[in-house]
Design an enzyme around this catalytic site. Sequence first.
Site: not given
Ligand code: C5P
Length: 298
Positions: A17, A148
């Site tokens: 993406k 995502d």
């Molecule tokens: O959700 P995901 O595991 O992809 O996110 C990885 C890290 O990125 C989270 O632990 C967080 O620290 C940060 N993040 C965030 N806000 C979001 C998505 C991700 O702070 N909307």
Amino acid sequence: MRCSRQGPSLLVRAPGKLNLFLEVLGRRQDGFHELETLMISVRLYDLLRFTPASAGCLELECSSLSRSTATIPAGEQNLVMRAARLLQTECAPRQGVRIWLDKRIPAEAGMGGGSSDAAATLVALNLLWNLGLDSAALHALAARLGSDVNFFLDSAPAAVCTGRGEQIAPIPLGGRFHFVVVKPPSGLSTKRVFQAWSDNPDRPACGIQDAAQAASRGGSRQLSRVLYNSLEVSARRLNDDVAWWLNRLRDMDVWGSGMTGSGSACYAMCRSARQARILAQRCRGWQRGQVFAVSSGV
Ligand code: C5P
């Protein structure tokens, strides 16, 4: 994503993406960030094969076309394993699977490769193990795996994603768009880029609704006017190659350019598929990371 049968196995092509618009609205109590983003699927695929195995067995084998698989988390850390383990624990303790994953989407790039693989795993195992989970149940599991993952479950060409990114409103895409995508040698950790984000005065020229409308109704010219990413400032600070590539891409005769997600991959929105191929060749000449010519599509 595309699923097909091969004997007892299921083959899945999991797309990448690009975030063409990403505005961070603020930091939340739970540590995540509230955002509004326009995501589109692009035709760069990881390949996965799922083969039934004896009860309880979960195995993952990874290969990669690029020089190194070092940045791909191995074993239980890999999102594919986490998705399979979650589904097995919650719904199918007597099932097993052997998974083969061929990584083509670069890791730590902001292209959603790991998330797409996790979505593919949920969909494929739901079929392979005859679980009969509906879309709502799959989305609930996806949100537990990462912000995502939900986007990839619906196989939508594009979507407006809100919340921490997991709330999805699919939209049509008004045409086929062509890009050069560059992935610097070093990646960026999503967590670090979000931590380095601070509410800067640099606001987007338009909002998410304008971005969505440009994507679903407009052509390249309209879409190029909405390109924006709040995380670019912190990514540039953390990775010199991001700044270097963004400067190079901005100087090209293209519709526009930007960074996807939390980086480190950057893109140029090209005037045609041919221009994307030609510019990709030029970018490869700089020998500063991986370069892909890709178009929008699932
Ligand atoms: O959700 P995901 O595991 O992809 O996110 C990885 C890290 O990125 C989270 O632990 C967080 O620290 C940060 N993040 C965030 N806000 C979001 C998505 C991700 O702070 N909307």
